[in-house]
Write a protein that holds these residues in place. Sequence first.
Motif, PDB file in Angstrom:
ATOM      1  N   ARG A  13       0.847  -1.197   0.000  1.00  0.00           N
ATOM      2  CA  ARG A  13       0.000   0.000   0.000  1.00  0.00           C
ATOM      3  C   ARG A  13       0.879   1.242   0.000  1.00  0.00           C
ATOM      4  N   PHE A  14       0.725   2.048  -1.042  1.00  0.00           N
ATOM      5  CA  PHE A  14       1.353   3.362  -1.093  1.00  0.00           C
ATOM      6  C   PHE A  14       0.336   4.378  -0.581  1.00  0.00           C
ATOM      7  N   GLN A  25       6.903  16.649  -0.913  1.00  0.00           N
ATOM      8  CA  GLN A  25       7.707  16.048   0.144  1.00  0.00           C
ATOM      9  C   GLN A  25       8.693  15.003  -0.393  1.00  0.00           C
ATOM     10  N   VAL A  26       8.535  14.621  -1.650  1.00  0.00           N
ATOM     11  CA  VAL A  26       9.350  13.574  -2.273  1.00  0.00           C
ATOM     12  C   VAL A  26       9.350  12.328  -1.374  1.00  0.00           C
ATOM     13  N   SER A  27       8.144  11.965  -0.942  1.00  0.00           N
ATOM     14  CA  SER A  27       8.041  10.845  -0.005  1.00  0.00           C
ATOM     15  C   SER A  27       6.638  10.252  -0.058  1.00  0.00           C
ATOM     16  N   MET A  28       6.565   8.915   0.081  1.00  0.00           N
ATOM     17  CA  MET A  28       5.287   8.247   0.135  1.00  0.00           C
ATOM     18  C   MET A  28       5.432   6.983   0.989  1.00  0.00           C
ATOM     19  N   PRO A  29       4.763   6.905   2.147  1.00  0.00           N
ATOM     20  CA  PRO A  29       4.871   5.715   2.992  1.00  0.00           C
ATOM     21  C   PRO A  29       4.404   4.460   2.260  1.00  0.00           C
ATOM     22  N   PRO A  92      -4.939   7.461  -0.569  1.00  0.00           N
ATOM     23  CA  PRO A  92      -4.580   8.716   0.099  1.00  0.00           C
ATOM     24  C   PRO A  92      -4.814   8.627   1.599  1.00  0.00           C
ATOM     25  N   GLN A  93      -3.954   9.237   2.365  1.00  0.00           N
ATOM     26  CA  GLN A  93      -4.067   9.191   3.811  1.00  0.00           C
ATOM     27  C   GLN A  93      -5.398   9.765   4.271  1.00  0.00           C
ATOM     28  N   VAL A 278      -9.799   9.269  13.951  1.00  0.00           N
ATOM     29  CA  VAL A 278      -9.293   8.018  13.401  1.00  0.00           C
ATOM     30  C   VAL A 278      -7.942   8.296  12.760  1.00  0.00           C
ATOM     31  N   ILE A 279      -6.958   7.476  13.066  1.00  0.00           N
ATOM     32  CA  ILE A 279      -5.634   7.625  12.460  1.00  0.00           C
ATOM     33  C   ILE A 279      -5.553   6.893  11.129  1.00  0.00           C
ATOM     34  N   ASP A 280      -6.062   5.652  11.079  1.00  0.00           N
ATOM     35  CA  ASP A 280      -5.970   4.845   9.853  1.00  0.00           C
ATOM     36  C   ASP A 280      -7.099   3.819   9.852  1.00  0.00           C
TER      37      ASP A 280
END
Length: 342
Positions: A13-14, A25-29, A92-93, A278-280
């Motif tokens: 999962r991106f 941010q040049v970043s994706m968890p 998306p987050q 809710v966080i996730d």
Amino acid sequence: MTKICCFGELLLRFSPVANGEWIRQVSMPVFVGGAELNVATALANWGIPVKYSSVLPKNALADDIINYISDKGIDSSGIVQFGQRVGTYYLPQGTDLKNAGVIYDRAHSAFSELTAGKVDWSEILKDISWLHVSAISPALSAEVAEACRELMAIASAKGVTISMDLNHRAQLWQYGMAPTDIMPDLVDYCDVVMGNIWAANALLGIPVDEQIHTKGQLADYIGHARATSEAIQERYPRCKVVANTFRFDTLPTGLRYYTTLFVEGQQYVSPELITRTVIDRVGSGDCFMAGLIYGLYNNHPPQETVNFAAEAAFGKLQELGDATNQTVTDITNRFYKLTTLS
């Protein structure tokens, strides 16, 4: 000690920050997940012997993933390797898998190349007393659906308990077959079914009251859960346990959550759980499924089982990532505190 085997597609999962911030941010968890792996991770964390079965390609990325799974205390010997790529999806987050924002990138994944006769299921099922699957896998293609049926038939012949999570992913059913053309044959093999009244309607054709939201009272939903559970058991005589979950958004960012468990003609209902934030949302249903299996596997009383599963799922909402890191003590202590304060 016999093991539980969780079978399904592993997904990466991106999780980009919305509105293009991930670019700046040049970043994706990236999270290693998939519904069935999430269940396996929770069970391993709770001391249950568990194997995970999936299909991954033969490359360095897959090797890293397999090592990650093994480090979680999960038997990774059920993973077979062929094909070219690992399936992924973008979420998306702050959203969830039922939201239109999910973008799947799992076409031509190694798992999607699965067909009947391609895997020695008897070898996978050695020392297995419980097989867990979900409705996500048969949504991918007719060939994968037939492989699932083959696996479940072999497990059934071996006397293995079989559980099914009625995950409904409408975006995945794109190969010309309706869910109701495929899923009933698979649920025929199941001893335990978990979902909700709407998934039971979409996947199995179990009637749903289209005016239920108009009524909107907890007692109405609980009553509908019982009717759905009874209908499932009537159609699928092997099924002895049915669980239903209810999750409703509350303004501005919270939700309320409760669940039911139907066994031996009796319905058990968890407390209603409410959070303002809710966080996730990802993996909460998988955590409930794991909690359900945990209770049934350990022969816990039904009320204790549904309470634990609901509290585990609710706790997962406050964790970032696909799978839970909660311990049994975390869950039971939090539930004990809730009941003593209420």
